[in-house]
Design a protein around this motif. Structure first.
Motif, PDB file in Angstrom:
ATOM      1  N   ASN A 136       0.789  -1.231   0.000  1.00 17.66           N
ATOM      2  CA  ASN A 136       0.000   0.000   0.000  1.00 17.66           C
ATOM      3  C   ASN A 136       0.824   1.285   0.000  1.00 17.66           C
ATOM      4  O   ASN A 136       0.252   2.365  -0.088  1.00 17.66           O
ATOM      5  N   ALA A 137       2.130   1.177   0.150  1.00 18.94           N
ATOM      6  CA  ALA A 137       2.984   2.361   0.132  1.00 18.94           C
ATOM      7  C   ALA A 137       4.149   2.124  -0.815  1.00 18.94           C
ATOM      8  O   ALA A 137       4.669   1.009  -0.917  1.00 18.94           O
ATOM      9  N   MET A 138       4.544   3.183  -1.514  1.00 16.23           N
ATOM     10  CA  MET A 138       5.679   3.085  -2.437  1.00 16.23           C
ATOM     11  C   MET A 138       6.569   4.310  -2.274  1.00 16.23           C
ATOM     12  O   MET A 138       6.100   5.393  -1.907  1.00 16.23           O
ATOM     13  N   TYR A 139       7.855   4.108  -2.525  1.00 18.76           N
ATOM     14  CA  TYR A 139       8.867   5.125  -2.229  1.00 18.76           C
ATOM     15  C   TYR A 139       9.849   5.261  -3.389  1.00 18.76           C
ATOM     16  O   TYR A 139      10.181   4.272  -4.045  1.00 18.76           O
ATOM     17  N   TRP A 140      10.329   6.476  -3.597  1.00 26.80           N
ATOM     18  CA  TRP A 140      11.474   6.710  -4.476  1.00 26.80           C
ATOM     19  C   TRP A 140      12.641   7.190  -3.623  1.00 26.80           C
ATOM     20  O   TRP A 140      12.492   8.104  -2.802  1.00 26.80           O
ATOM     21  N   TYR A 141      13.823   6.553  -3.844  1.00 25.59           N
ATOM     22  CA  TYR A 141      15.065   6.956  -3.195  1.00 25.59           C
ATOM     23  C   TYR A 141      16.107   7.251  -4.268  1.00 25.59           C
ATOM     24  O   TYR A 141      16.082   6.681  -5.354  1.00 25.59           O
ATOM     25  N   LYS A 142      17.069   8.096  -3.908  1.00 25.31           N
ATOM     26  CA  LYS A 142      18.188   8.400  -4.795  1.00 25.31           C
ATOM     27  C   LYS A 142      19.478   8.013  -4.078  1.00 25.31           C
ATOM     28  O   LYS A 142      19.664   8.341  -2.889  1.00 25.31           O
ATOM     29  N   GLN A 143      20.373   7.332  -4.793  1.00 24.07           N
ATOM     30  CA  GLN A 143      21.675   6.976  -4.233  1.00 24.07           C
ATOM     31  C   GLN A 143      22.770   7.501  -5.148  1.00 24.07           C
ATOM     32  O   GLN A 143      23.038   6.922  -6.202  1.00 24.07           O
ATOM     33  N   SER A 144      23.385   8.597  -4.742  1.00 25.26           N
ATOM     34  CA  SER A 144      24.482   9.174  -5.494  1.00 25.26           C
ATOM     35  C   SER A 144      25.790   8.566  -5.014  1.00 25.26           C
ATOM     36  O   SER A 144      25.888   8.065  -3.898  1.00 25.26           O
ATOM     37  N   ALA A 145      26.791   8.666  -5.881  1.00 23.15           N
ATOM     38  CA  ALA A 145      28.106   8.155  -5.511  1.00 23.15           C
ATOM     39  C   ALA A 145      28.605   8.884  -4.261  1.00 23.15           C
ATOM     40  O   ALA A 145      28.490  10.090  -4.158  1.00 23.15           O
ATOM     41  N   LYS A 146      29.096   8.131  -3.318  1.00 20.23           N
ATOM     42  CA  LYS A 146      29.703   8.671  -2.104  1.00 20.23           C
ATOM     43  C   LYS A 146      28.724   9.404  -1.191  1.00 20.23           C
ATOM     44  O   LYS A 146      29.143  10.158  -0.315  1.00 20.23           O
ATOM     45  N   LYS A 147      27.430   9.209  -1.403  1.00 20.04           N
ATOM     46  CA  LYS A 147      26.424   9.804  -0.516  1.00 20.04           C
ATOM     47  C   LYS A 147      25.454   8.728  -0.063  1.00 20.04           C
ATOM     48  O   LYS A 147      25.179   7.778  -0.803  1.00 20.04           O
ATOM     49  N   PRO A 148      24.894   8.879   1.138  1.00 16.68           N
ATOM     50  CA  PRO A 148      23.907   7.886   1.581  1.00 16.68           C
ATOM     51  C   PRO A 148      22.641   7.953   0.747  1.00 16.68           C
ATOM     52  O   PRO A 148      22.345   8.968   0.118  1.00 16.68           O
ATOM     53  N   LEU A 149      21.907   6.871   0.767  1.00 13.96           N
ATOM     54  CA  LEU A 149      20.582   6.842   0.158  1.00 13.96           C
ATOM     55  C   LEU A 149      19.730   7.963   0.735  1.00 13.96           C
ATOM     56  O   LEU A 149      19.697   8.168   1.949  1.00 13.96           O
ATOM     57  N   GLU A 150      19.006   8.678  -0.138  1.00 12.03           N
ATOM     58  CA  GLU A 150      18.139   9.732   0.369  1.00 12.03           C
ATOM     59  C   GLU A 150      16.739   9.581  -0.212  1.00 12.03           C
ATOM     60  O   GLU A 150      16.564   9.301  -1.395  1.00 12.03           O
ATOM     61  N   LEU A 151      15.750   9.790   0.667  1.00  9.35           N
ATOM     62  CA  LEU A 151      14.367   9.671   0.259  1.00  9.35           C
ATOM     63  C   LEU A 151      13.982  10.826  -0.654  1.00  9.35           C
ATOM     64  O   LEU A 151      14.375  11.976  -0.423  1.00  9.35           O
ATOM     65  N   MET A 152      13.198  10.521  -1.690  1.00 11.84           N
ATOM     66  CA  MET A 152      12.678  11.566  -2.561  1.00 11.84           C
ATOM     67  C   MET A 152      11.172  11.759  -2.347  1.00 11.84           C
ATOM     68  O   MET A 152      10.722  12.854  -2.059  1.00 11.84           O
TER      69      MET A 152
END
Lengths: 116, 110
Positions: free
Chosen positions: A30-46
Motif C-alpha cells: 500500500n505504500a511506495m517510495y522513491w530513493y536516490k543513491q548518489s556516488a559517495k552519498k547515503p541513500l536519500e528519500l525523494m
C-alpha cells in the motif's frame, strides 16, 4: 527477486531529454517510495506515496515529477536534468500504509541514470 | 532525529560469526531499530528489526542493550554472500521513512 521491478535498469539521457522511470510491485503493498543513491552519498528519500496519495516530498527539485496511477505502479518523470542528477534511483514498497514503524520495505534493483 | 553510529568497515572470515555494532545513544523510547543491507549492485534488503527484546530470524539475530543505547546485528556464520553494506536505522513511532547513513561495509574472506 523482491517482487519489486524497475525499468529501465540503465538509462543515459541528455539534459534536454524527457524520460520516465517505472516501478512495479507485485506484492499487494500500500505504500511506495522513491530513493536516490548518489556516488559517495547515503541513500536519500525523494517521495512517498501511501494509498496512491503523495504523503512526503523531500525537497526534491521540480525537474523530478512522481506519479502513482494505482497501488502497483510508480513513475518518476524526468525533464531537463543536470549531470549531478546522475545516480542510482531506487523504488521500494511496504505492505501497510506509510507511517507504520514496524513495517519493512522491499526494494527494487534500481535504475542507473547517467545525465550527459 | 536520533542518529546512529557504525564502524565504516569490518572484516570476517567465512563460516565465522560476525557482530556488527551500532550506537544510538539518543534513541527515544518508541524508536524501532531496523537493519538493512545492500549487496553490491543491488537495492537494500531488510534484515531484521526490534524494539526492546532480542530478535531472531532466518537471516540474523539482533541483540539490543538493556538501556537501548546500542545494538548488535549478529550473523551466526558469515558466507561470501553476506559481504554487503549494513545499515542500522532508527524509526520513530508513526514514521516509516528510512533515513540511511553510511553503514558498515562487511568484507568476508574465504
Amino acid at each position: 527477486e523482491t517482487g519489486v521491478t524497475q525499468t529501465p535498469r540503465h538509462l543515459v539521457m541528455g539534459m534536454t531529454n524527457k524520460k520516465s522511470l517505472k516501478c512495479e510491485q507485485h506484492l499487494g503493498h500500500n505504500a511506495m517510495y522513491w530513493y536516490k543513491q548518489s556516488a559517495k552519498k547515503p541513500l536519500e528519500l525523494m517521495f512517498v506515496y501511501s494509498l496512491e496519495e503523495r504523503v512526503e516530498n523531500n525537497s526534491v527539485p521540480s525537474r523530478f515529477s512522481p506519479e502513482c496511477p494505482n497501488s502497483s505502479h510508480l513513475f518518476l518523470h524526468l525533464h531537463t536534468l543536470q549531470p549531478e542528477d546522475s545516480a542510482l534511483y531506487l523504488c521500494a514498497s511496504s505492505q501497510r500504509p506509510a507511517g507504520d514503524s514496524t513495517d519493512t520495505q522491499y526494494f527494487g534493483p534500481g535504475t542507473r541514470l547517467t545525465v550527459l | 532525529d536520533a542518529k546512529t553510529t557504525q564502524p565504516n568497515s569490518m572484516e570476517s572470515n567465512e563460516e565465522e560469526p560476525v557482530h556488527l555494532p551500532c550506537n544510538h545513544s539518543t534513541i527515544s523510547g518508541t524508536d524501532y531499530i531496523h537493519w538493512y543491507r545492500q549487496l553490491p549492485s543491488q537495492g537494500p534488503e531488510y534484515v531484521i528489526h526490534g524494539l526492546t527484546s532480542n530478535v531472531n530470524n532466518r537471516m540474523a539475530s539482533l541483540a539490543i542493550a538493556e538501556d537501548r543505547k546500542s545494538s548488535t546485528l549478529i550473523l551466526h556464520r558469515a558466507t561470501l554472500r553476506d559481504a554487503a553494506v549494513y545499515y542500522c536505522i532508527l524509526l520513530p513511532s508513526g514514521y516509516s521513512t528510512l533515513t540511511f547513513g553510511k553503514g558498515t561495509m562487511l568484507l568476508v574472506s574465504p
